[in-house]
Design a protein around this motif. Sequence first.
Motif, PDB file in Angstrom:
ATOM      1  N   TYR A 180       0.849  -1.239  -0.106  1.00 39.96           N
ATOM      2  CA  TYR A 180       0.061  -0.036  -0.113  1.00 39.96           C
ATOM      3  C   TYR A 180       0.966   1.187   0.030  1.00 39.96           C
ATOM      4  CZ  TYR A 180       1.118   0.434   5.024  1.00 39.96           C
ATOM      5  OH  TYR A 180       1.838   0.569   6.077  1.00 39.96           O
ATOM      6  N   SER A 181      -0.038   2.460  -0.265  1.00 40.62           N
ATOM      7  CA  SER A 181       0.863   3.481  -0.351  1.00 40.62           C
ATOM      8  C   SER A 181       0.094   4.700   0.395  1.00 40.62           C
ATOM      9  CB  SER A 181       1.199   3.967  -1.824  1.00 40.62           C
ATOM     10  OG  SER A 181       1.769   5.255  -1.529  1.00 40.62           O
ATOM     11  N   ASN A 182       0.553   5.174   1.508  1.00 39.42           N
ATOM     12  CA  ASN A 182      -0.503   6.307   2.112  1.00 39.42           C
ATOM     13  C   ASN A 182      -0.462   7.697   1.297  1.00 39.42           C
ATOM     14  OD1 ASN A 182      -0.710   4.855   4.454  1.00 39.42           O
ATOM     15  ND2 ASN A 182       1.020   5.613   5.470  1.00 39.42           N
ATOM     16  N   THR A 183       0.804   7.966   0.698  1.00 38.31           N
ATOM     17  CA  THR A 183       0.890   9.222   0.027  1.00 38.31           C
ATOM     18  C   THR A 183       2.009   9.350  -1.036  1.00 38.31           C
ATOM     19  OG1 THR A 183       0.919  11.561   0.076  1.00 38.31           O
ATOM     20  CG2 THR A 183       2.231  10.404   1.502  1.00 38.31           C
ATOM     21  N   ALA A 184       2.058   9.874  -2.036  1.00 41.46           N
ATOM     22  CA  ALA A 184       3.111   9.671  -2.995  1.00 41.46           C
ATOM     23  C   ALA A 184       4.447   9.899  -2.282  1.00 41.46           C
ATOM     24  CB  ALA A 184       3.110  11.008  -4.074  1.00 41.46           C
ATOM     25  N   GLY A 185       5.307   8.834  -2.654  1.00 43.52           N
ATOM     26  CA  GLY A 185       6.641   8.791  -2.002  1.00 43.52           C
ATOM     27  C   GLY A 185       6.778   7.806  -1.036  1.00 43.52           C
ATOM     28  N   THR A 186       5.805   7.176  -0.626  1.00 47.12           N
ATOM     29  CA  THR A 186       5.782   6.421   0.597  1.00 47.12           C
ATOM     30  C   THR A 186       5.054   5.028   0.293  1.00 47.12           C
ATOM     31  OG1 THR A 186       3.685   7.126   1.866  1.00 47.12           O
ATOM     32  CG2 THR A 186       5.862   8.155   2.315  1.00 47.12           C
ATOM     33  N   THR A 187       5.578   4.009   0.973  1.00 52.06           N
ATOM     34  CA  THR A 187       5.108   2.635   0.481  1.00 52.06           C
ATOM     35  C   THR A 187       5.108   1.830   1.659  1.00 52.06           C
ATOM     36  OG1 THR A 187       6.925   1.627  -0.446  1.00 52.06           O
ATOM     37  CG2 THR A 187       5.409   2.641  -2.190  1.00 52.06           C
ATOM     38  N   GLY A 188       4.286   0.820   1.860  1.00 54.33           N
ATOM     39  CA  GLY A 188       4.250  -0.093   2.978  1.00 54.33           C
ATOM     40  C   GLY A 188       3.743  -1.496   2.685  1.00 54.33           C
ATOM     41  N   LYS A 189       4.373  -2.299   3.356  1.00 53.18           N
ATOM     42  CA  LYS A 189       4.175  -3.961   3.017  1.00 53.18           C
ATOM     43  C   LYS A 189       2.716  -4.259   3.595  1.00 53.18           C
ATOM     44  CE  LYS A 189       8.989  -5.351   3.003  1.00 53.18           C
ATOM     45  NZ  LYS A 189      10.056  -6.108   3.746  1.00 53.18           N
ATOM     46  N   GLY A 190       1.934  -5.005   3.014  1.00 50.93           N
ATOM     47  CA  GLY A 190       0.722  -5.701   3.483  1.00 50.93           C
ATOM     48  C   GLY A 190       0.957  -6.965   3.831  1.00 50.93           C
ATOM     49  N   GLU A 191      -0.240  -8.002   3.663  1.00 44.30           N
ATOM     50  CA  GLU A 191      -0.018  -9.044   4.270  1.00 44.30           C
ATOM     51  C   GLU A 191       0.761 -10.193   3.582  1.00 44.30           C
ATOM     52  OE1 GLU A 191      -4.193 -10.937   5.089  1.00 44.30           O
ATOM     53  OE2 GLU A 191      -4.835  -9.133   3.838  1.00 44.30           O
ATOM     54  N   VAL A 192       0.849 -10.114   2.229  1.00 44.81           N
ATOM     55  CA  VAL A 192       1.613 -10.948   1.336  1.00 44.81           C
ATOM     56  C   VAL A 192       2.414 -10.240   0.342  1.00 44.81           C
ATOM     57  CG1 VAL A 192       0.015 -12.848   1.556  1.00 44.81           C
ATOM     58  CG2 VAL A 192      -0.440 -11.037   0.042  1.00 44.81           C
ATOM     59  N   PRO A 193       3.368  -9.493   0.830  1.00 45.28           N
ATOM     60  CA  PRO A 193       4.435  -8.919   0.072  1.00 45.28           C
ATOM     61  C   PRO A 193       5.811  -9.417  -0.315  1.00 45.28           C
ATOM     62  CG  PRO A 193       5.078  -8.516   2.427  1.00 45.28           C
ATOM     63  CD  PRO A 193       4.010  -9.444   2.309  1.00 45.28           C
ATOM     64  N   ASP A 194       5.848 -10.543  -0.156  1.00 42.27           N
ATOM     65  CA  ASP A 194       7.222 -11.547  -0.726  1.00 42.27           C
ATOM     66  C   ASP A 194       6.859 -11.569  -2.347  1.00 42.27           C
ATOM     67  OD1 ASP A 194       7.515 -13.370   2.207  1.00 42.27           O
ATOM     68  OD2 ASP A 194       8.137 -11.048   1.928  1.00 42.27           O
ATOM     69  N   GLY A 195       7.919 -11.455  -3.067  1.00 42.58           N
ATOM     70  CA  GLY A 195       7.993 -11.609  -4.570  1.00 42.58           C
ATOM     71  C   GLY A 195       7.618 -10.392  -5.374  1.00 42.58           C
ATOM     72  N   TYR A 196       6.905  -9.274  -4.613  1.00 45.93           N
ATOM     73  CA  TYR A 196       6.416  -8.276  -5.131  1.00 45.93           C
ATOM     74  C   TYR A 196       6.950  -6.759  -4.607  1.00 45.93           C
ATOM     75  CZ  TYR A 196       2.526 -11.389  -5.615  1.00 45.93           C
ATOM     76  OH  TYR A 196       1.580 -12.433  -6.013  1.00 45.93           O
TER      77      TYR A 196
END
Lengths: 111, 112
Positions: B48-64
Amino acid sequence: QQPVQSPQAVILREGEDAVINCSSSKALYSVHWYRQKHGEAPVFLMILLKGGEQKGHDKISASFNEKKQQSSLYLTASQLSYSGTYFCGTERGGSQGNLIFGKGTKLSVKP
Amino acid sequence: IAGITQAPTSQILAAGRRMTLRCTQDMRHNAMYWYRQDLGLGLRLIHYSNTAGTTGKGEVPDGYSVSRANTDDFPLTLASAVPSQTSVYFCASSGDMGHEQFFGPGTRLTVL
């Protein structure tokens, strides 16, 4: 941590009522409900933010019992257009607004 | 563009290949999300991304991996695709985190 939805599937005749439940083992900040028709994207129905809150959307309403960590979606006098899979998405405090979705409840309304 | 779009609509990919799924929204939403949907498992958050320039990992981030260089675009990259990444991928956006989410039409990806 995935919320549990029940029932997994339900078949109704037009005009009948249905209740879909969503339960979590964790304390919840909010519950979101979405409907997805076959082959389409999920569509937002409603968000419930407070314990004991109830909301309505046409003949679809929902309640959220914060203490029991449960939400229920009520479909009254169902129409053919209500058919689809209903998902609850739960938000915990501190999760930055991220949702954990249940596996869905498939609702089929027959004429 | 009206709302949120995804490309491609579907793709068949050989295992080990690199693939980028595109997502663009024109609603000036701050938050964007990538989900995968597998039969019987519901929607699972990848990144996910809260706003431009930031991202975060969700439940299943591996490989992406994802990037958010601007408000409108949120591409999802599979660096080296594996068959278990066969799924339907949905991009979504919301005004802010925790608000109503608008979903794109989805990308059906098959990895052989």
